[in-house]
Scaffold this active site. Sequence first.
Site, PDB file in Angstrom:
ATOM      1  N   ASP A 203       1.526  -3.729  -9.523  1.00 44.44           N
ATOM      2  CA  ASP A 203       1.229  -5.026 -10.133  1.00 44.44           C
ATOM      3  C   ASP A 203       1.536  -5.023 -11.626  1.00 44.44           C
ATOM      4  OD1 ASP A 203       0.311  -5.369  -7.597  1.00 44.44           O
ATOM      5  OD2 ASP A 203      -1.815  -5.373  -8.124  1.00 44.44           O
TER       6      ASP A 203
ATOM      7  N   SER B  97      -5.270  -9.990 -12.170  1.00 44.40           N
ATOM      8  CA  SER B  97      -5.805  -9.005 -13.116  1.00 44.40           C
ATOM      9  C   SER B  97      -4.694  -8.284 -13.865  1.00 44.40           C
ATOM     10  CB  SER B  97      -6.759  -8.025 -12.429  1.00 44.40           C
ATOM     11  OG  SER B  97      -6.166  -7.484 -11.296  1.00 44.40           O
TER      12      SER B  97
ATOM     13  N   GLY C  36      -8.330 -13.258  -7.323  1.00 44.67           N
ATOM     14  CA  GLY C  36      -8.715 -12.681  -6.030  1.00 44.67           C
ATOM     15  C   GLY C  36      -7.854 -13.141  -4.870  1.00 44.67           C
TER      16      GLY C  36
ATOM     17  N   SER D  48      -2.176 -10.822  -8.111  1.00 39.79           N
ATOM     18  CA  SER D  48      -2.259  -9.987  -9.314  1.00 39.79           C
ATOM     19  C   SER D  48      -2.679 -10.719 -10.574  1.00 39.79           C
ATOM     20  CB  SER D  48      -0.909  -9.328  -9.614  1.00 39.79           C
ATOM     21  OG  SER D  48      -0.712  -8.307  -8.753  1.00 39.79           O
TER      22      SER D  48
ATOM     23  N   HIS E 225       0.825  -1.214   0.000  1.00 37.89           N
ATOM     24  CA  HIS E 225       0.000   0.000   0.000  1.00 37.89           C
ATOM     25  C   HIS E 225       0.860   1.265   0.000  1.00 37.89           C
ATOM     26  CE1 HIS E 225      -4.007  -1.787   0.169  1.00 37.89           C
ATOM     27  NE2 HIS E 225      -3.421  -2.767   0.830  1.00 37.89           N
ATOM     28  N   THR E 226       2.036   1.143  -0.556  1.00 35.65           N
ATOM     29  CA  THR E 226       2.911   2.306  -0.705  1.00 35.65           C
ATOM     30  C   THR E 226       2.896   2.833  -2.142  1.00 35.65           C
ATOM     31  OG1 THR E 226       4.670   0.710  -1.047  1.00 35.65           O
ATOM     32  CG2 THR E 226       4.532   1.703   1.131  1.00 35.65           C
ATOM     33  N   ASP E 227       2.487   1.982  -3.101  1.00 39.96           N
ATOM     34  CA  ASP E 227       2.656   2.386  -4.517  1.00 39.96           C
ATOM     35  C   ASP E 227       1.817   3.600  -4.889  1.00 39.96           C
ATOM     36  OD1 ASP E 227       0.261   0.897  -4.545  1.00 39.96           O
ATOM     37  OD2 ASP E 227       0.763  -0.239  -6.356  1.00 39.96           O
TER      38      ASP E 227
HETATM   39  C1  GLA Z   1      -3.143  -4.188  -4.978  1.00 40.61           C
HETATM   40  C2  GLA Z   1      -2.962  -3.035  -5.952  1.00 40.61           C
HETATM   41  C3  GLA Z   1      -1.520  -2.543  -5.950  1.00 40.61           C
HETATM   42  C4  GLA Z   1      -1.029  -2.259  -4.536  1.00 40.61           C
HETATM   43  C5  GLA Z   1      -1.345  -3.422  -3.599  1.00 40.61           C
HETATM   44  C6  GLA Z   1      -1.022  -3.113  -2.165  1.00 40.61           C
HETATM   45  O1  GLA Z   1      -2.404  -5.291  -5.418  1.00 40.61           O
HETATM   46  O2  GLA Z   1      -3.314  -3.428  -7.255  1.00 40.61           O
HETATM   47  O3  GLA Z   1      -1.414  -1.397  -6.756  1.00 40.61           O
HETATM   48  O4  GLA Z   1      -1.582  -1.067  -4.050  1.00 40.61           O
HETATM   49  O5  GLA Z   1      -2.708  -3.817  -3.683  1.00 40.61           O
HETATM   50  O6  GLA Z   1       0.323  -2.932  -1.977  1.00 40.61           O
END
Ligand code: GLA
Length: 381
Positions: free
Chosen positions: A171, A127, A121, A125, A35-37
Amino acid sequence: MSLQQRVTDAFTAQFGEPPTLITRAPGRVNLIGEHTDYNDGFVLPMAIDRAVWIALRPRQDGYVFAHSLEFNESAEFLLAEMVHRHGEWAEYIKGVAWSLQENGYELIGWDGIVTSDVPVGASLSSSAAFELASARAFSELSDIPWDPAVMAKICQRAENEWVGVSSGIMDQMISASGVDGEALLIDCRDLSTQRVTVPAGTVVIVMDTMTRRELSNSGYNDRVRECKLAVAALGVKALRDATLPMLDSVRHQIDDVVYRRARHVISEDERTLEAVEAMNAGDAVRMGDLMNASHRSLHEDYEVTNHHTNLMAVIAQGLPGCYGARMTGGGFGGCAVALVEAGAAETFSAAVAAEYKVQTGIDPAIYVCRASSGANIVEAS
Ligand code: GLA
């Protein structure tokens, strides 16, 4: 049978001739930097040896037809006239087509068969892998130069504006730019990358709780909004530019939830940079401690774990040979990741699976991950 073979055979069975092109794009596991991106910060993911594969041939009438082997469903749409349909896998292909066209590219359509072994899900990643495999297909057929960072941004736009999830760039970047055998430090502000090697004698193990993020992405979008509130109070461009003392100086102006969200992000950026140092020094113990600290922060401050990811991380952390473990990805279910002594990988995997089953009644999927390369074209044989 390999997925490449599977998708090739299915294509030939459906269209009566072999595909002219096969594309592949990997899922990812994030080692640290969660959750830093979308806060312009740092992430340390690796592309994994699970991927989306598309076997295809061009068509000249402006349509895309795709059949998914997993969903056993087909979808067809006209590139010049795309409409949204809610929550379908084909929206990722459509979103990428839309985003490429918005960027001024003219697209050739295709017939394709899609398959994947990235669980949906599960926070690995699936998606982004789907988006990048689609982008690779469109770019190859339509003569669009392949620049991983540019394509990652185009695919992120598809996810943000077509699918409607405010996700960051991690991702798509790692699925586009993954490097065989290496993790990548990504600076989400300028998209520069640096290869980082997992400490010698250790392996990365993904532990799927088999719980899935609910359909709605509201929890994720809430976190994005809360970070923006902290940014406004701090008067910085992004949380990447803030420090913990700066955050403490505005503590009285923001509510406790916003304070804790920002504390997670700011400290997670620090942990991620420290993790790179630890990995470069081959220091698995330090890396493991940072992963454990990341999990705690995601649990207590960011509140994106669920009962099952917490349990999985705690079980893993307590087992011999485990340096550290944490939830990975967006959260609200899905997978945890552990750094484990290579020689202990088998006993660790069996023990974690057995204990998780005892405590939840669920059989988890546990696998050692090999870092793989990013989205590519596989010559159709
Ligand atoms: C999901 C989002 C990413 C990132 C992560 C948490 O995978 O698609 O962009 O924010 O959550 O790090």
